[in-house]
Design an enzyme around this catalytic site. Structure first.
Site, mmCIF file in Angstrom:
data_model
loop_
_atom_site.group_PDB
_atom_site.id
_atom_site.type_symbol
_atom_site.label_atom_id
_atom_site.label_comp_id
_atom_site.label_asym_id
_atom_site.label_seq_id
_atom_site.Cartn_x
_atom_site.Cartn_y
_atom_site.Cartn_z
ATOM 1 N N ASP A 1 57.301 38.329 88.024
ATOM 2 C CA ASP A 1 57.067 37.150 87.339
ATOM 3 C C ASP A 1 55.100 37.188 86.854
ATOM 4 O OD1 ASP A 1 56.728 34.064 86.635
ATOM 5 O OD2 ASP A 1 55.319 34.193 88.615
ATOM 6 N N SER A 2 54.869 35.861 86.371
ATOM 7 C CA SER A 2 53.774 36.440 85.701
ATOM 8 C C SER A 2 52.445 36.582 86.697
ATOM 9 C CB SER A 2 53.115 35.167 84.886
ATOM 10 O OG SER A 2 53.670 34.099 84.521
ATOM 11 N N CYS B 1 60.853 34.879 86.550
ATOM 12 C CA CYS B 1 59.973 34.205 85.819
ATOM 13 C C CYS B 1 61.158 33.527 84.561
ATOM 14 C CB CYS B 1 59.634 35.114 85.457
ATOM 15 S SG CYS B 1 58.530 34.595 83.612
ATOM 16 N N GLU C 1 49.237 27.533 88.981
ATOM 17 C CA GLU C 1 48.236 29.222 89.815
ATOM 18 C C GLU C 1 46.708 29.084 89.744
ATOM 19 O OE1 GLU C 1 50.410 32.167 88.948
ATOM 20 O OE2 GLU C 1 48.744 33.216 89.140
ATOM 21 N N CYS D 1 61.075 27.052 85.817
ATOM 22 C CA CYS D 1 60.082 27.238 85.627
ATOM 23 C C CYS D 1 59.770 27.879 86.907
ATOM 24 C CB CYS D 1 58.687 26.938 84.980
ATOM 25 S SG CYS D 1 57.473 27.767 85.301
ATOM 26 N N HIS E 1 56.955 28.569 88.718
ATOM 27 C CA HIS E 1 55.745 27.723 89.285
ATOM 28 C C HIS E 1 56.154 26.399 90.012
ATOM 29 C CE1 HIS E 1 53.680 31.133 87.327
ATOM 30 N NE2 HIS E 1 51.771 30.687 88.059
HETATM 31 N N1 DGL Z 1 56.109 31.383 86.425
HETATM 32 C C1 DGL Z 1 56.819 31.969 84.387
HETATM 33 C C2 DGL Z 1 58.375 30.954 83.759
HETATM 34 O O1 DGL Z 1 59.039 30.985 85.120
HETATM 35 C C3 DGL Z 1 56.221 30.813 84.094
HETATM 36 C C4 DGL Z 1 54.827 30.481 84.199
HETATM 37 C C5 DGL Z 1 53.439 31.293 82.352
HETATM 38 O O2 DGL Z 1 53.506 30.369 81.662
HETATM 39 O O3 DGL Z 1 53.208 32.487 82.665
HETATM 40 O O4 DGL Z 1 58.102 31.029 83.700
#
Ligand code: DGL
Length: 254
Positions: free
Chosen positions: A3-4, A66, A146, A178, A180
């Site tokens: 993921d990011s 992600c 985050e 997302c 997150h």
């Molecule tokens: N966790 C990432 C997703 O599911 C998004 C967070 C980001 O913008 O990096 O899209």
């Protein structure tokens, strides 16, 4: 799994609960976080590099944990993965929704990249055209998670601010598109009420893998890397998973 940032750990958590013996190598691309505001080309480029690295490290399965990367870089990751299977967090949710006989109206919150990709409406239209979907980009939520900000009132204000922009009166489900956002699951559920199902993509993916009879014969090891060390990552990860992680850094720029 990648993921990011910390978001993919919501996928990791669900996956480890379903498959406690899986050995997992997790990469959080904190150097490039947030993916949600990056161009498709950059998301594909970052994702390719991580997929190559995971494949070269001996991965037998790559999980795109992600939504932004699942939306824009699924094919790129599959190319890079070559003969290694690739799973993502968008397609399982679409299949899950299509199988729910009582769902015909869905809301979705996600990053700009995911919403602008139009992938959910497109895939739903192909397999469940009777489902109406309303999507909204909610770019402030991933950085909030985050950073590990735990101010319930602030989280509520932001989530409510976004939900007020969506017509959800007829909705049976809201997709947290997302990885997150499941950290904020309870805030969403509290504001929406019990009649709307709040979907965590990592959980949906883990359930489907389990139902398909997948199994992993490892010892349950976890190896966690980030492309840029941030103390917030370590803290948020520990809070989210409920145990400390040992975090390494990796340079994937070349
Ligand atoms: N966790 C990432 C997703 O599911 C998004 C967070 C980001 O913008 O990096 O899209």
């Amino acid at each position: 799994m990648f993921d990011s940032g910390v978001g993919g750990l919501t996928v990791l958590k669900a996956f480890r609960q379903a498959f406690p013996t899986a050995d997992i190598h997790y990469v959080g691309d904190t150097l490039h976080m947030p993916y949600g505001d990056k161009s498709p080309e950059n998301i594909q480029d970052f994702s390719r590099k991580i997929a190559r690295y995971l494949r070269n490290s001996g991965a037998e399965l790559i999980v795109i944990a992600c939504n932004s990367a699942s939306s824009w870089a699924f094919e790129a990751v599959c190319q890079e993965a070559d003969d290694i299977p690739v799973l993502d967090v968008v397609r399982p949710v679409v299949h899950y929704l299509a199988q729910q006989s009582d769902v015909n109206w869905v809301g979705l919150v996600g990053t700009r990249a995911t919403v602008q990709s139009g992938i959910y409406p497109r895939l739903l239209k192909a397999i469940a055209p009777h489902i109406h979907i309303e999507t909204l980009a909610t770019p402030l939520l991933a950085p909030l998670v985050e950073e590990g900000i735990q101010l319930h009132d602030l989280n509520r204000i932001l989530v409510r601010h976004y939900l007020q922009q969506m017509p959800l009166d007829q909705a049976q489900a809201l997709v947290l598109a997302c990885t997150h956002y499941p950290v904020l699951h309870d805030v969403f559920q509290e504001l929406l009420g019990p009649q709307i199902q709040v979907l965590n993509p990592g959980q949906v993916l883990a359930n489907q893998c389990k139902a398909q009879g997948m199994d992993f014969a490892g010892t349950g090891n976890l190896f966690c890397e980030v492309t840029e060390y941030t103390p917030a990552f370590e803290k948020t990860a520990e809070r989210l998973l409920g145990y400390p992680i040992s975090l390494q850094t990796v340079d994937l720029r070349s």
